[in-house]
Scaffold this motif. Structure first.
Motif, mmCIF file in Angstrom:
data_model
loop_
_atom_site.group_PDB
_atom_site.id
_atom_site.type_symbol
_atom_site.label_atom_id
_atom_site.label_comp_id
_atom_site.label_asym_id
_atom_site.label_seq_id
_atom_site.Cartn_x
_atom_site.Cartn_y
_atom_site.Cartn_z
ATOM 1 N N ASP A 143 0.838 -1.190 0.000
ATOM 2 C CA ASP A 143 0.000 0.000 0.000
ATOM 3 C C ASP A 143 0.882 1.251 0.000
ATOM 4 O O ASP A 143 1.974 1.249 0.569
ATOM 5 N N VAL A 144 0.384 2.317 -0.600
ATOM 6 C CA VAL A 144 1.125 3.576 -0.645
ATOM 7 C C VAL A 144 0.575 4.515 0.419
ATOM 8 O O VAL A 144 -0.633 4.783 0.456
ATOM 9 N N ALA A 168 0.584 14.100 -5.775
ATOM 10 C CA ALA A 168 1.300 12.981 -5.166
ATOM 11 C C ALA A 168 0.547 11.669 -5.382
ATOM 12 O O ALA A 168 1.161 10.620 -5.612
ATOM 13 N N VAL A 169 -0.785 11.720 -5.325
ATOM 14 C CA VAL A 169 -1.578 10.524 -5.614
ATOM 15 C C VAL A 169 -1.368 10.105 -7.066
ATOM 16 O O VAL A 169 -1.197 8.915 -7.369
ATOM 17 N N ALA A 170 -1.365 11.085 -7.960
ATOM 18 C CA ALA A 170 -1.136 10.776 -9.375
ATOM 19 C C ALA A 170 0.223 10.108 -9.572
ATOM 20 O O ALA A 170 0.349 9.121 -10.301
ATOM 21 N N VAL A 171 1.254 10.641 -8.909
ATOM 22 C CA VAL A 171 2.596 10.061 -9.010
ATOM 23 C C VAL A 171 2.598 8.631 -8.477
ATOM 24 O O VAL A 171 3.233 7.737 -9.053
ATOM 25 N N ALA A 172 1.872 8.405 -7.387
ATOM 26 C CA ALA A 172 1.791 7.050 -6.825
ATOM 27 C C ALA A 172 1.194 6.072 -7.829
ATOM 28 O O ALA A 172 1.514 4.881 -7.812
ATOM 29 N N LEU A 173 0.331 6.570 -8.710
ATOM 30 C CA LEU A 173 -0.314 5.726 -9.720
ATOM 31 C C LEU A 173 0.353 5.890 -11.080
ATOM 32 O O LEU A 173 -0.265 5.635 -12.113
ATOM 33 N N ARG A 174 1.617 6.336 -11.063
ATOM 34 C CA ARG A 174 2.467 6.403 -12.250
ATOM 35 C C ARG A 174 1.983 7.405 -13.298
ATOM 36 O O ARG A 174 2.174 7.228 -14.495
ATOM 37 N N ILE A 175 1.358 8.476 -12.834
ATOM 38 C CA ILE A 175 0.997 9.582 -13.720
ATOM 39 C C ILE A 175 1.959 10.730 -13.431
ATOM 40 O O ILE A 175 1.989 11.232 -12.305
ATOM 41 N N TYR A 181 13.411 10.350 -7.740
ATOM 42 C CA TYR A 181 13.497 9.039 -7.118
ATOM 43 C C TYR A 181 12.103 8.547 -6.752
ATOM 44 O O TYR A 181 11.164 9.319 -6.595
ATOM 45 N N GLY A 182 11.976 7.257 -6.661
ATOM 46 C CA GLY A 182 10.671 6.652 -6.476
ATOM 47 C C GLY A 182 10.254 6.603 -5.019
ATOM 48 O O GLY A 182 10.918 7.130 -4.129
ATOM 49 N N SER A 183 9.116 5.932 -4.787
ATOM 50 C CA SER A 183 8.611 5.803 -3.430
ATOM 51 C C SER A 183 9.572 4.969 -2.589
ATOM 52 O O SER A 183 10.395 4.209 -3.100
ATOM 53 N N ILE A 184 9.455 5.117 -1.277
ATOM 54 C CA ILE A 184 10.347 4.447 -0.342
ATOM 55 C C ILE A 184 9.607 3.290 0.313
ATOM 56 O O ILE A 184 8.470 3.438 0.767
ATOM 57 N N THR A 185 10.263 2.142 0.371
ATOM 58 C CA THR A 185 9.683 0.993 1.061
ATOM 59 C C THR A 185 10.140 0.997 2.511
ATOM 60 O O THR A 185 11.342 1.057 2.799
#
Length: 583
Positions: free
Chosen positions: A298-299, A419-426, A354-358
């Motif tokens: 989950d993001v 930020a939501v758009a970025v999370a969904l690769r937009i 850079y991408g999201s952090i796990t």
């Protein structure tokens, strides 16, 4: 006919093209328990502040059920059909979904909880609360042509379908949970002390490129509204955006376990509903329940500028995305400036390279961001800067757009939506055009000109954070004459109420507003304590009393803000201004 909950198959099938989904696989991977820990749930449509109850119930999905087999990637892929009222269920599957008894059969239909609005062929779910009982309105539902009733009892001569259940609220939650478990697209859950509706509307615009987006309507953001929104979710929709509200500890966890958002957004934490909390840290913890039950993958999207949010502990294996003004944010608000004489906002956003952090272990947002800034960023998307403009270190693109609505706070909401758009690769640059289409929802900072008076209608609700934003918006606006504020009390603030109202009045003085009309005892007491009894500050007992005086108070060319908590009914003042300028 007794139907066990572990034989759940709740929806009418709809053949579609196959897609993979982690949560759909969860539904069909064999008997699986879902525990809905409904701690401090509202008993009915209104919460009884001193009478909260704890409930837990379990529903298991049987892999032998044909609907579950299809959802899990078998030879057929099942969804559901919808009518004008939402997801369509037949009687047997309704009973299986809620673990109830089919006493009398009825035709397939969607579900409605309001007997005044039920359409012909819908099932009426008779909710029971501390101040009402849906069973009192069965005749009205029958007169409007309901297919049947989901409830605890009916009369002996009831002519339509009847599914007997033990608790209508549990049934509502079970039905919504089941729909959510079968839905294939991303579900975005948005919460915060202020700005939820605006951020939800902006997020819908930001995700426009995905296709049709299902979202919360009106103020359906509580333990009744969120399930009802899910029960209207079309199977083929590209995304679902849920506004999620709470006023007490435990309520957000209930919503999160029903909705299971794949993207979870926390906008801010402020002094709202403080009569149920001792301090702001407790509000943050209650809002943070949105993250506490997040699943791996989950993001979680956090406002990096809010220290209360950054202090929350996130569970392992979730993905984290930051937004805000701070260095290291995945989506950074570079600039927000008023335009059009305070009637618009100019926004500049940058997207990080850079991408999201796990999250590997239980860590706070602050620890995660600190680790990010001390380590060398991984540039996963090397692209040219937007329009060739210079961007900050570790940022690869910049987007610039304007919003034709007042309020600098809109820029941060737009940042969260991006930020939501970025999370969904937009990419951020792709959402700038749609975000610029934003217009206020309902009575939330809606600017209108009526005659020779400009009204900033923000009468829907009020708390200290949103009131400060609205007062500053008023101060930024060009006015041909005076800047006037009509302010209703901020309710449910508990022990911080006196200080909050005094702070608001001090801000009115700092911003040099020309006239302030105050509605309610809290503001009247605060004005008296601060010695604000001049002609510029007048108190009124209620909104109706002020409404009768607006014709004598306002002058040609005035710009007036109207704001207050829902219970203050400040819309009466707006309506009076409209009548005044017409006559």
């Amino acid at each position: 006919m007794r139907v066990a909950a572990d034989e759940m198959s709740g929806l009418l099938p709809l053949t579609t093209s196959p897609h993979s989904s982690r949560r759909c696989s969860d539904v069909s991977s064999g008997p699986r328990s879902l525990l809905l820990c409904s701690a401090r749930v509202r008993a009915g449509l209104q919460i009884h502040r001193r009478a909260r109850f704890y409930r837990s119930f379990t529903c298991r999905v049987n892999s032998s059920d044909p609907l579950s087999e299809g959802a899990g990637g078998g030879s057929q892929d099942y969804g559901w059909s919808c009518d004008d009222g939402g997801v369509v269920w037949d009687a047997s599957r309704l009973a299986r979904a809620v673990g109830g008894d089919v006493v009398q059969w009825g035709s397939p239909g969607s579900i409605c909880t309001d007997s005044r609005k039920i359409n012909r062929g819908q099932w009426f779910l008779a909710l029971v609360g501390p101040k009402f009982d849906g069973h009192d309105f069965l005749q009205q539902a029958l007169d409007r042509g309901c297919a049947g009733v989901i409830g605890q009892n009916v009369s002996s001569d009831w002519p339509r379908g009847f599914i007997r259940i033990e608790c209508s609220l549990d049934a509502l939650h079970l039905l919504a949970t089941y729909v959510r478990r079968l839905y294939r697209g991303p579900v975005v859950g948005i919460t915060g002390s202020t700005g939820k509706t605006t951020a939800r509307a902006m997020t819908s615009l930001a995700l426009k490129s995905l296709g049709h987006v299902h979202q919360t309507e009106g103020n359906f953001n509580n333990h009744i509204g969120v399930p009802l929104t899910l029960l209207k979710l079309p199977f083929r929709n590209s995304a679902c955006i849920l506004e999620m509200g709470m006023s007490a500890a435990g309520e957000m966890e209930v919503l999160a376990r029903i909705a299971e958002p794949s993207v979870r957004v926390l906008l801010n934490v402020g002094p709202a509903h403080m009569e149920n909390f001792e301090k702001l840290e407790h509000v943050a913890a209650a809002k943070g329940e949105l993250f506490s039950c997040a699943r791996p993958g989950d993001v979680c999207i956090l406002n990096a500028d809010d220290p209360l949010i950054m202090g929350l502990i996130l569970p392992p294996a979730v993905q984290v995305i930051f937004f805000g003004r701070r260095a290291g944010c995945h989506v950074k608000l570079v600039e927000a400036a008023v335009t059009e004489g305070g009637r618009g906002v100019h926004v500049i956003l940058e997207q990080s390279s850079y991408g999201s952090i796990t999250v590997e272990n239980f860590n706070s947002g602050s620890q995660i961001l600190e680790n990010l800034l001390t380590e060398k960023p991984i540039h996963t998307h090397p692209q040219k800067p937007f329009d060739g403009a210079a961007v900050g270190r570790d940022y690869h693109s910049r987007t610039v757009f304007d919003i034709s609505s007042p309020g600098l706070h809109l820029a941060m909401n737009a940042c969260a939506a991006a930020a939501v758009a970025v999370a969904l690769r937009i990419p951020v640059e792709k959402v700038c055009k749609t975000l610029s289409e934003y217009s206020p929802v309902g009575r939330r900072s809606r600017l209108e000109q009526v005659g020779n008076v400009h009204i900033l209608d923000d009468a829907y609700n009020s708390n200290p954070m949103s009131l400060e934003s609205s007062l500053r918006s008023l101060s930024y606006m060009d006015s041909k004459n005076r800047r006037v504020a009509f302010l209703g009390d901020m309710l449910e603030l508990g022990r911080v109420s006196e200080d909050a109202h005094q702070t608001a009045l001090a801000l009115c003085t700092e911003l040099q507003l020309d006239y302030v009309g105050l509605v309610g005892q809290c503001f009247a007491k605060a004005a008296m304590s601060l010695g604000m009894t001049t002609n510029n500050f007048n108190s009124f007992e209620d909104s109706e009393q002020l409404a009768k005086q607006v014709d004598f108070i306002l002058e040609p060319g005035d710009t007036v803000l109207v704001k207050g908590s829902r219970g203050m009914k400040m819309e009466a003042v707006v309506d009076a201004i409209r009548r005044m300028t017409i006559t």
